[in-house]
Write a protein that holds these residues in place. Structure first.
Motif, PDB file in Angstrom:
ATOM      1  N   UNK A 220       0.830  -1.215   0.000  1.00 36.16           N
ATOM      2  CA  UNK A 220       0.000   0.000   0.000  1.00 36.16           C
ATOM      3  C   UNK A 220       0.862   1.261   0.000  1.00 36.16           C
ATOM      4  N   UNK A 221       0.283   2.342  -0.496  1.00 41.53           N
ATOM      5  CA  UNK A 221       0.998   3.613  -0.506  1.00 41.53           C
ATOM      6  C   UNK A 221       1.063   4.221   0.887  1.00 41.53           C
ATOM      7  N   UNK A 222       0.082   3.927   1.724  1.00 41.88           N
ATOM      8  CA  UNK A 222       0.150   4.403   3.098  1.00 41.88           C
ATOM      9  C   UNK A 222      -0.289   3.310   4.041  1.00 41.88           C
ATOM     10  N   UNK A 223       0.235   3.374   5.267  1.00 42.07           N
ATOM     11  CA  UNK A 223      -0.041   2.376   6.306  1.00 42.07           C
ATOM     12  C   UNK A 223       0.319   3.022   7.639  1.00 42.07           C
ATOM     13  N   UNK A 224       0.305   2.226   8.702  1.00 39.77           N
ATOM     14  CA  UNK A 224       0.689   2.773  10.005  1.00 39.77           C
ATOM     15  C   UNK A 224       2.135   3.261   9.993  1.00 39.77           C
ATOM     16  N   UNK A 225       2.994   2.551   9.236  1.00 35.84           N
ATOM     17  CA  UNK A 225       4.402   2.956   9.157  1.00 35.84           C
ATOM     18  C   UNK A 225       4.610   4.123   8.194  1.00 35.84           C
ATOM     19  N   UNK A 226       3.734   4.254   7.218  1.00 41.39           N
ATOM     20  CA  UNK A 226       3.814   5.336   6.239  1.00 41.39           C
ATOM     21  C   UNK A 226       2.478   6.082   6.231  1.00 41.39           C
ATOM     22  N   UNK A 227       2.303   7.038   7.135  1.00 44.17           N
ATOM     23  CA  UNK A 227       0.996   7.678   7.288  1.00 44.17           C
ATOM     24  C   UNK A 227       0.604   8.493   6.065  1.00 44.17           C
ATOM     25  N   UNK A 228      -0.718   8.565   5.846  1.00 44.16           N
ATOM     26  CA  UNK A 228      -1.238   9.337   4.726  1.00 44.16           C
ATOM     27  C   UNK A 228      -1.206  10.828   5.027  1.00 44.16           C
ATOM     28  N   UNK A 229      -1.281  11.217   6.286  1.00 44.22           N
ATOM     29  CA  UNK A 229      -1.242  12.622   6.698  1.00 44.22           C
ATOM     30  C   UNK A 229       0.080  12.917   7.383  1.00 44.22           C
ATOM     31  N   UNK A 230       0.692  14.041   7.035  1.00 44.98           N
ATOM     32  CA  UNK A 230       1.931  14.453   7.697  1.00 44.98           C
ATOM     33  C   UNK A 230       1.767  15.886   8.199  1.00 44.98           C
ATOM     34  N   UNK A 231       2.585  16.237   9.182  1.00 41.10           N
ATOM     35  CA  UNK A 231       2.616  17.587   9.724  1.00 41.10           C
ATOM     36  C   UNK A 231       3.911  18.264   9.290  1.00 41.10           C
ATOM     37  N   UNK A 232       3.937  19.576   9.444  1.00 45.83           N
ATOM     38  CA  UNK A 232       5.137  20.328   9.096  1.00 45.83           C
ATOM     39  C   UNK A 232       6.343  19.778   9.846  1.00 45.83           C
ATOM     40  N   UNK A 233       7.457  19.609   9.119  1.00 47.13           N
ATOM     41  CA  UNK A 233       8.748  19.142   9.610  1.00 47.13           C
ATOM     42  C   UNK A 233       8.776  17.648   9.898  1.00 47.13           C
ATOM     43  N   UNK A 234       7.696  16.933   9.568  1.00 48.14           N
ATOM     44  CA  UNK A 234       7.664  15.478   9.770  1.00 48.14           C
ATOM     45  C   UNK A 234       8.173  14.791   8.505  1.00 48.14           C
ATOM     46  N   UNK A 235       9.401  14.276   8.547  1.00 46.41           N
ATOM     47  CA  UNK A 235       9.983  13.614   7.390  1.00 46.41           C
ATOM     48  C   UNK A 235      10.261  14.592   6.255  1.00 46.41           C
ATOM     49  N   UNK A 236      10.721  14.094   5.125  1.00 40.96           N
ATOM     50  CA  UNK A 236      11.063  14.991   4.009  1.00 40.96           C
ATOM     51  C   UNK A 236       9.880  15.810   3.484  1.00 40.96           C
TER      52      UNK A 236
END
Length: 310
Positions: free
Chosen positions: A249-265
């Motif tokens: 999948x493109x998103x999962x618990x390890x790769x969340x669909x929603x990100x916040x500022x400064x979270x990861x690239x």
């Protein structure tokens, strides 16, 4: 590894670099140079005034610039590029309104194998016409593109123009929505990413990245929506589309669909307002080590972020 196999799996884009304005000068602000250490070192000691070199020209013209040959051109690092095997480049300025945030430059190597396309389409007489493009070995597809134009809403460039949003298009060789599908199929092109280009002169331009299976631009593409009205917060973004050539999948618990500022690239792009190009970056989806993240502005705010991974 067999040489033919090694050549066939080399990427269409060899180098991605970020140039950021400091006063009236563009300075290097990161990049992914692969194993081209000598070219990276020279680039780190190079800077550009407005109108100077490829990044400076994109700044001055306020639109992407394609340079298909370095010899005899305004390119400043010609000898170093030649030693590194680099033969062509595209500079993509990132504007927030009239303010230049950065210039993203991608550099490619030309040979008989590498196929793909980086195209700039601009509005002329009510249609999008090809301004310029780099196609590697896809010479017939280049010819077809030079003789194709798009009304608003038609094909990948016209769809981006109508929606003013990034669009991912799959199965280019067989998809009826891709106007040049027959020639794309013959060239081995499979995936298209279209981007609206914010220009300070207000003119309409669209950039398209077309990836081939044998020499891909990337193995994974993502589009993130950062419009506060859509995602409910000015400091977060939601993945709205993506494609990868690996299972899962493109998103999962390890790769969340929603990100916040400064979270990861992706969050770094959202927080800083600047593009990123990182090698061996932490926080990427499993199986990927390199990422390019590019903010897409509408006015002075980030509307979307596009990313591609290898």
């Amino acid at each position: 590894m067999d040489t033919a196999v090694e050549q066939a799996t080399r990427p269409f884009i060899e180098v991605t670099e970020i140039w950021r304005p400091e006063g009236d000068t563009l300075v290097q602000a990161g990049g992914n140079y692969g194993g081209l250490d000598a070219f990276e070192a020279i680039s780190g000691h190079t800077s550009f005034k407005k109108g100077e070199g490829l990044p400076g020209k994109a700044w001055a013209e306020g639109r992407p610039v394609v340079l298909k040959a370095f010899d005899g051109s305004y390119f400043k690092r010609t000898e170093a590029a030649k030693e590194a095997g680099l033969t062509a480049a595209v500079a993509i300025p990132v504007f927030a309104g009239e303010e230049l945030k950065a210039v993203l430059v991608v550099l490619c190597s030309d040979d008989d194998i590498r196929t793909g396309a980086i195209e700039l389409w601009s509005e002329k007489d009510g249609y999008l016409m090809l301004d310029d493009g780099y196609y590697g070995a896809a010479k017939h597809f280049e010819w077809v593109s030079q003789h194709t134009h798009f009304p608003k809403g038609q094909g990948l460039p016209g769809g981006v123009w109508a929606s003013q949003t990034p669009i991912l298009m799959r199965d280019l060789g067989s998809g009826y929505r891709f106007i040049r599908s027959e020639s794309a199929g013959k060239a081995g092109l499979t995936t298209g990413l279209g981007l609206p280009i914010a220009r300070p002169d207000g003119e309409n331009s669209v950039l398209t990245l077309l990836s081939a299976r044998g020499t891909p631009i990337a193995h994974r593409f993502e589009i993130w929506d950062a419009r506060a009205a859509k995602v409910g917060s000015a400091n977060s973004a939601v993945m709205i589309d993506g494609i990868c050539d690996r299972e899962g999948p493109l998103w999962s618990e390890d790769n969340p669909r929603r990100i916040s500022a400064w979270q990861g690239p992706i969050g770094q792009v959202l927080g800083s307002g600047l593009p990123v190009a990182q090698k061996s970056a932490p926080g990427l989806p499993a199986g990927y080590s390199d990422v390019v993240g590019l903010p897409i502005y509408r006015g002075s705010a980030i509307a979307h972020i596009v990313a591609w991974y290898s």
